[in-house]
Design a protein around this motif. Structure first.
Motif, PDB file in Angstrom:
ATOM      1  N   ASN A 149       0.868  -0.992   0.052  1.00 32.96           N
ATOM      2  CA  ASN A 149      -0.098   0.008  -0.111  1.00 32.96           C
ATOM      3  C   ASN A 149       0.901   1.335  -0.066  1.00 32.96           C
ATOM      4  OD1 ASN A 149      -1.927   1.915   0.357  1.00 32.96           O
ATOM      5  ND2 ASN A 149      -2.117   1.887   2.488  1.00 32.96           N
ATOM      6  N   THR A 150       1.039   1.676  -1.279  1.00 32.30           N
ATOM      7  CA  THR A 150       1.954   3.109  -1.300  1.00 32.30           C
ATOM      8  C   THR A 150       1.091   4.111  -1.653  1.00 32.30           C
ATOM      9  OG1 THR A 150       2.419   2.534  -3.497  1.00 32.30           O
ATOM     10  CG2 THR A 150       4.192   1.553  -1.948  1.00 32.30           C
ATOM     11  N   LEU A 151      -0.206   3.850  -1.840  1.00 35.60           N
ATOM     12  CA  LEU A 151      -0.898   5.026  -2.469  1.00 35.60           C
ATOM     13  C   LEU A 151      -1.292   6.240  -1.487  1.00 35.60           C
ATOM     14  CD1 LEU A 151      -2.795   5.882  -4.805  1.00 35.60           C
ATOM     15  CD2 LEU A 151      -4.844   4.689  -3.788  1.00 35.60           C
ATOM     16  N   SER A 152      -1.150   5.895  -0.090  1.00 34.52           N
ATOM     17  CA  SER A 152      -1.274   7.047   0.959  1.00 34.52           C
ATOM     18  C   SER A 152       0.093   7.825   0.665  1.00 34.52           C
ATOM     19  CB  SER A 152      -1.295   6.195   2.399  1.00 34.52           C
ATOM     20  OG  SER A 152       0.022   5.454   2.577  1.00 34.52           O
ATOM     21  N   VAL A 153       1.247   7.254   0.383  1.00 36.57           N
ATOM     22  CA  VAL A 153       2.395   8.077   0.045  1.00 36.57           C
ATOM     23  C   VAL A 153       1.993   9.037  -1.109  1.00 36.57           C
ATOM     24  CG1 VAL A 153       4.853   8.351  -0.498  1.00 36.57           C
ATOM     25  CG2 VAL A 153       3.909   6.547   1.197  1.00 36.57           C
ATOM     26  N   VAL A 154       1.481   8.324  -2.202  1.00 33.44           N
ATOM     27  CA  VAL A 154       1.096   9.254  -3.109  1.00 33.44           C
ATOM     28  C   VAL A 154       0.248  10.597  -2.943  1.00 33.44           C
ATOM     29  CG1 VAL A 154      -0.117   9.277  -5.586  1.00 33.44           C
ATOM     30  CG2 VAL A 154       1.260   7.369  -4.976  1.00 33.44           C
ATOM     31  N   TYR A 155      -0.904  10.405  -2.323  1.00 31.22           N
ATOM     32  CA  TYR A 155      -1.648  11.484  -1.756  1.00 31.22           C
ATOM     33  C   TYR A 155      -0.692  12.462  -0.854  1.00 31.22           C
ATOM     34  CZ  TYR A 155      -6.004  10.127  -3.899  1.00 31.22           C
ATOM     35  OH  TYR A 155      -6.827   9.555  -4.909  1.00 31.22           O
ATOM     36  N   ASP A 156       0.020  12.008   0.094  1.00 27.03           N
ATOM     37  CA  ASP A 156       0.842  12.786   1.037  1.00 27.03           C
ATOM     38  C   ASP A 156       1.531  13.584   0.472  1.00 27.03           C
ATOM     39  OD1 ASP A 156      -0.560  11.481   3.061  1.00 27.03           O
ATOM     40  OD2 ASP A 156       0.981  10.268   3.757  1.00 27.03           O
ATOM     41  N   ARG A 157       2.198  13.195  -0.700  1.00 25.06           N
ATOM     42  CA  ARG A 157       2.721  14.366  -1.603  1.00 25.06           C
ATOM     43  C   ARG A 157       2.131  15.315  -2.330  1.00 25.06           C
ATOM     44  NH1 ARG A 157       6.850  10.736  -5.111  1.00 25.06           N
ATOM     45  NH2 ARG A 157       7.905  12.894  -5.284  1.00 25.06           N
ATOM     46  N   GLY A 158       0.979  15.090  -2.343  1.00 21.88           N
ATOM     47  CA  GLY A 158       0.265  16.013  -3.190  1.00 21.88           C
ATOM     48  C   GLY A 158      -0.208  15.597  -4.511  1.00 21.88           C
ATOM     49  N   LEU A 159      -0.194  14.249  -4.628  1.00 19.07           N
ATOM     50  CA  LEU A 159      -0.601  13.698  -6.162  1.00 19.07           C
ATOM     51  C   LEU A 159      -1.904  12.801  -5.684  1.00 19.07           C
ATOM     52  CD1 LEU A 159       2.889  12.522  -7.119  1.00 19.07           C
ATOM     53  CD2 LEU A 159       1.675  14.618  -7.879  1.00 19.07           C
ATOM     54  N   ILE A 160      -2.607  12.325  -7.124  1.00 17.12           N
ATOM     55  CA  ILE A 160      -3.981  11.460  -6.823  1.00 17.12           C
ATOM     56  C   ILE A 160      -3.714  10.180  -7.453  1.00 17.12           C
ATOM     57  CG2 ILE A 160      -5.485  13.689  -6.764  1.00 17.12           C
ATOM     58  CD1 ILE A 160      -5.781  13.108  -9.931  1.00 17.12           C
ATOM     59  N   GLY A 161      -4.490   9.371  -7.073  1.00 16.85           N
ATOM     60  CA  GLY A 161      -4.651   7.830  -7.753  1.00 16.85           C
ATOM     61  C   GLY A 161      -5.439   7.206  -7.100  1.00 16.85           C
ATOM     62  N   THR A 162      -5.485   5.872  -7.469  1.00 13.08           N
ATOM     63  CA  THR A 162      -6.465   4.834  -6.970  1.00 13.08           C
ATOM     64  C   THR A 162      -5.850   3.470  -6.756  1.00 13.08           C
ATOM     65  OG1 THR A 162      -8.820   3.945  -7.751  1.00 13.08           O
ATOM     66  CG2 THR A 162      -7.208   4.360  -9.483  1.00 13.08           C
ATOM     67  N   TYR A 163      -6.680   2.588  -6.075  1.00 16.93           N
ATOM     68  CA  TYR A 163      -6.509   1.193  -5.844  1.00 16.93           C
ATOM     69  C   TYR A 163      -7.129   0.424  -7.368  1.00 16.93           C
ATOM     70  CZ  TYR A 163      -5.206   1.940  -0.954  1.00 16.93           C
ATOM     71  OH  TYR A 163      -4.624   2.146   0.096  1.00 16.93           O
ATOM     72  N   HIS A 164      -6.569  -0.492  -7.809  1.00 14.48           N
ATOM     73  CA  HIS A 164      -7.130  -1.131  -8.730  1.00 14.48           C
ATOM     74  C   HIS A 164      -6.313  -2.612  -9.024  1.00 14.48           C
ATOM     75  CE1 HIS A 164      -9.418  -1.888 -12.411  1.00 14.48           C
ATOM     76  NE2 HIS A 164      -8.213  -2.356 -12.975  1.00 14.48           N
ATOM     77  N   ASP A 165      -7.245  -3.703  -9.523  1.00 12.63           N
ATOM     78  CA  ASP A 165      -6.701  -4.808  -9.757  1.00 12.63           C
ATOM     79  C   ASP A 165      -6.785  -5.173 -11.297  1.00 12.63           C
ATOM     80  OD1 ASP A 165      -6.175  -7.580  -9.976  1.00 12.63           O
ATOM     81  OD2 ASP A 165      -8.005  -8.320  -9.011  1.00 12.63           O
ATOM     82  N   TRP A 166      -5.578  -5.130 -11.858  1.00 15.42           N
ATOM     83  CA  TRP A 166      -5.517  -5.133 -13.579  1.00 15.42           C
ATOM     84  C   TRP A 166      -6.221  -6.569 -14.049  1.00 15.42           C
ATOM     85  CZ3 TRP A 166      -6.079  -1.233 -16.271  1.00 15.42           C
ATOM     86  CH2 TRP A 166      -5.418  -0.110 -15.679  1.00 15.42           C
ATOM     87  N   CYS A 167      -6.605  -7.316 -13.151  1.00 20.01           N
ATOM     88  CA  CYS A 167      -7.340  -8.492 -13.663  1.00 20.01           C
ATOM     89  C   CYS A 167      -8.761  -8.230 -14.132  1.00 20.01           C
ATOM     90  CB  CYS A 167      -7.238  -9.898 -12.692  1.00 20.01           C
ATOM     91  SG  CYS A 167      -5.674 -10.264 -12.082  1.00 20.01           S
TER      92      CYS A 167
END
Length: 608
Positions: free
Chosen positions: A492-510
């Motif tokens: 789970n690195t998405l929280s780091v992405v948001y903490d630095r001021g960027l956006i994103g989402t969880y996803h399963d590429w299956c």
């Protein structure tokens, strides 16, 4: 959890040579009886990939210290038919054709419901008749081609609110909305007067629930605030597709029975402008989800019923008494979840989530409602995770380190290692800095390979398997935005992405991504097939990439040399043009880069 090297890629375990022959024979026997094998390769069938799991198994089983070279994966030529023209706006996991299978209670039919593998489409989604290359940013924020999103219902129903209007071959976006028919600019000006933190870089990330055509998020881009515009696929017809056609970040989604695919305590601000979400119903469970994703000290903004009910109730087909009761119920519920009314004027009310743990101590009372979530509820679990009627509360030290006031102001926070990086396996300040430096070097090289990157030819970008958002950080000065995707099965690195001021989402590429066809100009992946080939079939991942990539759009595929030729073969069948390049470390033969471009083609069928 897979162990990863310094670049965030999986490290395969040592092999077991004595078991290799047995495993190869077992795999061959499985294909012989036509059982489905998860992962990269299919058993033989017409126009499909030939079973080549043998080579992949060798790659996994040979000791990493072995000097022997593994032959690249090979596939036979493959072809894909065109989907029917009826599938030009196909969204596999939010498909209205399948809604009848699901209930209307809390609109669960509009949540993600992906088709089983035997119902998956193995065809290329066509563009609408008359599709043109999208208008380039920033002009696209104000207009788009009608034929690219040929929907008339929303134009007829919302033209009086100035969401959009059709003028000749184009849709024009005047910047209006249900609560700001005279323009979003004045609406946001008032909001900034109420929330000064929107002006000084304190507020950087936002989410707009029920976003319409994303005019609010589009306006905030000019003010340095990056917004995820969220809306379901409903009778408003392609709100998210309009947003992305305009070049504004957006994703399909709805607050219903499952958590939104974002980590806890991540957004600096959340917004609802008459979004029709029944905030006080079902015990306030939808507000509890807003509380979960909003960071301590963050702001929740509401305009529309029941705010300003004293002056607005006549237009809401209700009574003043009913609206007053709704407002008081809303205020009581927010107070119970440790929100405080921050400011209010005209149609806008602003609440602030508690910046520390003082208020949450009252939730220890067993009679308190809503209760505090117990320790079995993982705050960041957000992929098909059911909503629960409880408040996510972190320990006091954690609240302090992720509160809004603890972060440097934008843009300084982009390159400061957040404290939550230490929660990532192998994460540290040093690993974060290394990742940042690595992507600055890589991006210079990428721009040599793909000169369109950094120009107005590329606006909507997706990093399909990011670590800390390094790709997005390296292009922060370019006229584009990046949707950072973190695997729901990985660290789970998405929280780091948001903490630095960027956006994103969880996803399963299956599974299919929550977006419309033809919504991204550039897709980037770094070792995705190496990491996920044991779970996700390469053919379907590539077909999904084709669905969401715009004609004329690009893909940068950074992958193990083992996979690149097979990927190139399938890409050719999707009518892509690809070329293979060395990495910036030209002596490294273990990894290659594919630069691909999707071609524009039109369906042979006529519209029905």
């Amino acid at each position: 959890m897979k162990h990863k090297d310094s670049d965030g890629k999986p490290i395969h375990p040592p092999g077991r040579g004595s078991k290799l022959i047995t495993r190869l024979l077992f795999l061959a026997a499985l294909c012989g009886v036509s059982f489905y094998l998860g992962g990269l390769v299919l058993c033989p069938e017409k126009n499909n990939l030939v079973a080549q799991n043998v080579a992949r198994t060798v790659d996994r089983e040979v000791d990493s210290t072995d000097d022997r070279d593994v032959a690249p994966l090979q596939v036979q030529s493959v072809s894909f038919s065109e989907c029917s023209i009826d599938y030009q706006d196909y969204t596999p996991c939010t498909d209205p054709r399948r809604w009848r299978k699901y209930g209307y209670h809390r609109l669960t039919l509009m949540e993600r419901h992906c088709p089983p593998i035997f119902e998956r489409k193995e065809c290329l989604v066509p563009p609408p008749n008359g599709y043109k290359s999208p208008i380039r940013w920033p002009k696209s924020k104000s207009e788009c081609w009608y034929r690219n999103v040929p929907y008339d219902w929303i134009n007829k129903q919302k033209s009086n609110q100035h969401w959009l209007r059709k003028e000749g071959e184009k849709f024009v976006f005047p910047g209006g909305g249900t609560m700001f028919p005279n323009g979003v600019g004045a609406y946001v000006d008032l909001m900034q007067d109420l929330i000064p933190q929107m002006k000084d870089g304190t507020v950087r990330t936002a989410i707009d629930t029920g976003c319409g055509v994303a005019s609010w998020g589009g306006d905030l881009l000019d003010r340095g605030i990056l917004t995820v515009s969220l809306a379901p696929r409903d009778n408003h017809e392609a709100q998210v597709q309009f947003a992305l056609e305009r070049g504004i970040p957006a994703i399909l989604g709805i607050i219903s029975t499952q958590r939104l695919p974002f980590p806890s305590n991540s957004f600096d601000m959340a917004h609802c402008s008459r979004c029709l979400i029944p905030w006080t119903e079902f015990g306030g469970i939808y507000l509890m989800e807003i509380h979960r994703i909003l960071r301590p000290g963050g702001f929740w903004v509401l305009s529309g019923p029941p705010v300003n009910y004293e002056n607005r109730w006549r237009g809401w087909n209700t009574t003043m008494e009913e609206q007053k009761a709704d407002y008081e119920k809303l205020q009581e519920l927010l107070t119970s979840m440790c929100f405080k009314l921050f400011d209010k004027k005209d149609d806008i009310a602003v609440w602030q989530k508690a910046p520390d743990d003082n208020c949450y101590k009252k939730l220890a009372d067993p009679d308190a409602y809503p209760p505090k979530c117990d320790d079995s509820t993982e705050p960041d679990s957000a992929w098909y995770t059911p909503l629960r009627a409880c408040v996510v509360v972190l320990p006091a030290p954690d609240i302090k380190k992720i509160s809004l006031k603890s972060f440097p102001k934008w843009p300084a926070r982009l390159h400061v290692a957040p404290e939550r990086v230490a929660d990532v396996p192998g994460g540290s300040n040093g690993a974060f800095k290394h990742d940042d430096s690595k992507w600055n070097i890589r991006m210079k090289y990428y721009k040599k390979l793909l000169p369109a990157l950094g120009t107005d030819k590329i606006r909507n970008v997706m990093d399909m398997n990011t670590m800390y958002g390094g790709f997005a950080a390296a292009v922060i000065s370019d006229p584009l935005w990046v949707m950072n995707v973190v695997s729901s099965y990985g660290a789970n690195t998405l929280s780091v992405v948001y903490d630095r001021g960027l956006i994103g989402t969880y996803h399963d590429w299956c599974e299919a991504f929550s977006t419309y066809p033809r919504t991204y100009d550039l897709l980037h992946l770094d070792g995705l097939f190496t990491a996920e080939s044991q779970r996700c079939e390469m053919k379907y991942v590539l077909l999904e990439m084709d669905r969401i990539l715009r004609p004329g759009g690009y893909a940068i595929v950074r992958e193990s040399s083992y996979f690149v030729d097979a990927i190139s073969t399938v890409a050719k069948a999707m009518r892509w043009g690809c070329r293979k390049e060395d990495t910036e470390h030209s002596t490294d033969n273990k990894e290659k880069i594919l630069i691909c471009q999707k071609k524009l083609w039109y369906s042979k069928q006529s519209s029905r």
